[in-house]
Design a protein around this motif. Sequence first.
Motif, short mmCIF file in Angstrom:
data_model
loop_
_atom_site.label_atom_id
_atom_site.label_comp_id
_atom_site.label_asym_id
_atom_site.label_seq_id
_atom_site.Cartn_x
_atom_site.Cartn_y
_atom_site.Cartn_z
N SER A 76 0.78 -1.24 0.00
CA SER A 76 0.00 0.00 0.00
C SER A 76 0.81 1.29 0.00
O SER A 76 0.83 2.04 0.98
N PRO A 77 1.49 1.55 -1.10
CA PRO A 77 2.36 2.73 -1.18
C PRO A 77 1.59 4.02 -1.49
O PRO A 77 0.43 3.98 -1.89
N ILE A 86 -3.77 -1.14 -1.54
CA ILE A 86 -4.43 0.14 -1.77
C ILE A 86 -3.35 1.15 -2.13
O ILE A 86 -2.36 1.31 -1.43
N1 ARG Z 1 -0.15 4.45 2.07
C1 ARG Z 1 -0.12 4.43 3.50
C2 ARG Z 1 1.24 4.89 3.98
O1 ARG Z 1 2.21 4.81 3.24
C3 ARG Z 1 -0.42 3.08 4.08
C4 ARG Z 1 -1.79 2.55 3.78
C5 ARG Z 1 -2.21 1.53 4.76
N2 ARG Z 1 -3.50 0.99 4.48
C6 ARG Z 1 -4.64 1.55 4.82
N3 ARG Z 1 -5.74 0.90 4.49
N4 ARG Z 1 -4.72 2.68 5.45
O2 ARG Z 1 1.37 5.28 5.13
#
Ligand code: ARG
Length: 608
Positions: free
Chosen positions: A136-137, A173
Amino acid sequence: MLDFKTPWRNRIAGALNALAAENGVNLSVSAGELIVETPPQKEYGDLGIPMFSFAKAFRKGPPQIAALLAERLSTERTDSAASSARGKVIAHGPYLNVFLDRGESAARIIAEALSGADFGRPGTLAGKRIMVEFSSPNTNKPLHLGHLRNDALGESISRILAVCGAEVRKVCIINDRGIHICKSMLAYQDHGAGKTPESEKKKSDHFVGEWYVQFNRDLKAETEELVKTEGLTKDEAEGRSALMARAQELLRKWEAGDPATVDLWKKMNGWAVEGMKETYRRTGISFDQFDFESQVYLLGKQEVLKGLEQGIFYREEDGAVAVDLSAENLDKKVLLRGDGTSIYITQDFGLAIFRHQDWPFDRLVYVVGSEQQYHFKVLFSILGKLGYPWAKDLYHLSYGMVNLPEGKMKSREGTVVDADDLVNSLRDMALREIRAKEREEAVGDPALVAEKVALGALHYYLLQVNPQKDMLFDPKESLSFNGNTGPYLQYMGARISALLKKAGEQGFSGAGSVDAALLSTDAEWELLKTAAAYGEAVAESAARMDPSALAAYLYELSRCFSRFYHDCPILGAENRALAGARLALCRAVERILREALNLVCIPFLETM
Ligand code: ARG
């Protein structure tokens, strides 16, 4: 499933109840109630059953009960019904210790490990649907070392849950909207118009990431100037920054659907995601589904407004929607900004609801860093309040920080440990080692082997630690051949492969019957027992949501194998029957290694 305990439980419970009846003791023990342990030293036997809990009923000391029971079991006739509980029984202090019949057990273990369809596949999660979210980047930066730990954990735990019988869906995600994306867009607009990853000859996600770094550089220059000329604090300067105001403006334009803004956003996100997928392919990470924050955040917003209407949330003075969770010690939390734009948590309501509708799960595991523990506590609590019964099935698999020995990774300054760079340097180090050992010809394709050794080193090092713990990643140590490392395990696989190949050339085909009862030395017995415990290690990792249990098992297996390999000549055994039996044991270990290494994302190598 290989189960040596149940037959013994039955037999011992029977003997204990008979002993009680003869002594006029009112006791009825069921097989399941018996505690069966592994003795601390192998000289004490294979199973140990403590007698403490029977002392009261018998009005005898535990050692006395153990002695009576041992005598009874030793003189008991074992008919065919109890044939899988054969072996020697002794009393050892307050314990009743069992030495399994080695020959018989060896035959069962070899048969199961070589051809048992459910060997290493405990059915503990059969019928369960588990969704695992990981990696989830954000699309403003390329993947970094923290993602490598996340990816390894998510991919590994997904594979482990699946071999336990669960239907697993791996999801990712992509956080592709928000202020951070707008910052990269702004810097690109200001400095990069017309440039592309191709024109700059850069991996596309790295290209995008550099604009984020550029923005922060510009912002620093601007705020430092304000601090100097107007005597503001750093925070005040950020509040007055024209760049920050422009980034906010860009976010509002994006949410309003402004075509030029949306076009730029699409272009930059396309680059970012394409580059990340290249890294996933390279490191053996895959997903069944990608979702995008931009597609679910509106659903999240709706949900927040619904909660406001229902009185679960309230409006703050500046118009922001917030929730008060102080009763649960979770404090107050803003869920939607005063200007109506979404924040990070807003999307998560929409996302969870969408996921459950799309694929009703029994469990949803979020693999996310420990710095987001508060975020997930709040999220799960609010989803419960909003009335979603499945909120109780959400689980945050939290993991600690990972740093290089040199120091902390920092993303804002752009000194973050990049994932691609790290894998490249591990690969280069492995390649140098292959060259130094003059193994280039022997391994066939040195670059490919080096890449696989790098992944083995990386994934084992990251997974061998309990996820909760912060850790240091030491590249040199991870690649070491002598020690508890991925390459060491890969090397063991290569040694067995070479041995089996040589055996084939000497006419040992692996077909036909083997007399496994010939495997009777301590080294063989230890290895056999460890092989038999494979399924338990898999089940334990799944139950604890922690691949490190399996990593520890792999190390134990390699330790036992090394001892066996050292103590027991295989092709040079006294006779062909013994050689055949030892080869069968090697084949069993090879099967386990192949399967278990795959579960911890380590490529199996036939030569290295
Ligand atoms: N993109 C977020 C980050 O880098 C993490 C996402 C985690 N997943 C979620 N469903 N909030 O911090």
